[in-house]
Design an enzyme around this catalytic site. Sequence first.
Site, short mmCIF file in Angstrom:
data_model
loop_
_atom_site.label_atom_id
_atom_site.label_comp_id
_atom_site.label_asym_id
_atom_site.label_seq_id
_atom_site.Cartn_x
_atom_site.Cartn_y
_atom_site.Cartn_z
N GLU A 229 21.63 62.76 52.25
CA GLU A 229 21.68 61.71 53.34
C GLU A 229 20.55 62.15 54.44
O GLU A 229 20.14 61.15 55.20
CB GLU A 229 22.76 61.25 54.18
CG GLU A 229 23.68 60.73 53.00
CD GLU A 229 23.61 58.95 53.43
OE1 GLU A 229 22.51 58.54 52.98
OE2 GLU A 229 24.35 58.38 54.15
N THR B 285 19.37 53.85 59.85
CA THR B 285 20.73 54.48 60.32
C THR B 285 20.44 55.27 61.52
O THR B 285 21.13 55.44 62.66
CB THR B 285 21.12 55.29 59.30
OG1 THR B 285 21.40 54.27 58.23
CG2 THR B 285 22.42 55.86 59.74
N1 HSE Z 1 28.81 56.40 59.70
C1 HSE Z 1 27.54 56.18 59.68
C2 HSE Z 1 26.94 55.36 61.12
C3 HSE Z 1 27.28 55.33 58.38
O1 HSE Z 1 27.73 54.56 61.32
O2 HSE Z 1 26.14 55.58 61.47
C4 HSE Z 1 25.82 54.96 58.43
O3 HSE Z 1 25.76 54.31 57.02
#
Ligand code: HSE
Length: 307
Positions: A126, A181
């Site tokens: 990731e 992200t």
């Molecule tokens: N928990 C992560 C965020 C998930 O909200 O940034 C991203 O896919």
Amino acid sequence: MLSKITVKAPASTANLGPGFDVFGLAIDAFFDEITLTKKKNGISIITNDDVPTNPDDNTAGLVVKNMLKKFKIKDGVEIKIKKGIPSGFGMGSSAASAAATVIAFDKMFGLRLDRNTLVELAGSGEKASAGTIHYDNVAASVLGGFVIVRTNPLNVIKIQPPLNLRMCIAVPEIQVPKKKTKVSRAVIPKKIRFIDSVTNLSNAAGIVAGFMKKDLNLLGDSIKDVIVEPARQHMIPGFAKVKENALRAGALGVTISGAGPSIIAFSNSSADLMKISSAMSKGFASANTKCKTIICKPSNGATVIRK
Ligand code: HSE
């Protein structure tokens, strides 16, 4: 040991409101497919999709690189990627490729790794997309169902979701930044009010209880996030209206799917899911934004489809 294997892994929705980086749910909306083929040496990526082909910039590539190194394997691996999950819309697209790769690699080299190690290795991939490691999407994609991620040390708890749980995801047709992200993690407040952490903690506990007791009203009513959702919602045109419309149409809870910009509404199989989906589309339309809606249910984790 196998010379070739294909694994598919499901999309996932992370956070479910107050469970930032902790909750994940595998969903059967879309799947990614990864085929690993053993080669003499090196790592190569083959794909017709718009994903990076440099192993260091690709979640699947990074997983293979990390696993070859960790287990001191001298073979090379060719990675064929078939994306089914749209990238950058909050449905764990990068995580699914990483999850499928971990399972394929584990089986190909007969490693028989335990669940937490599989999730940990998928999470290491990731980094290629989010800049930091988070395990919520990969855990859901590897294991399926609803997952709770505990860290230091990593310990993933899986709960089988209620059979009648349904979701409607509205995916807006907007341009998303390349490293979405990373961008949407940058807007999260560095400091939060103590009372807000208490509110989110109580709602997160409500979600877990909702899954355990198979109480969808409790689950949906607990999908309330006073920390991350308010900080991110400006990135989604029409967010407030989409949420309000979905709740009015009978959704039990509504929030941003992962880091967005998709919005997810939770419901049960007897609800009018078409009504919820058209209410969400109208919400986006009020902000001059088109969207696609998908009705889905929880999914199993990554599975071998060919070897
Ligand atoms: N928990 C992560 C965020 C998930 O909200 O940034 C991203 O896919």
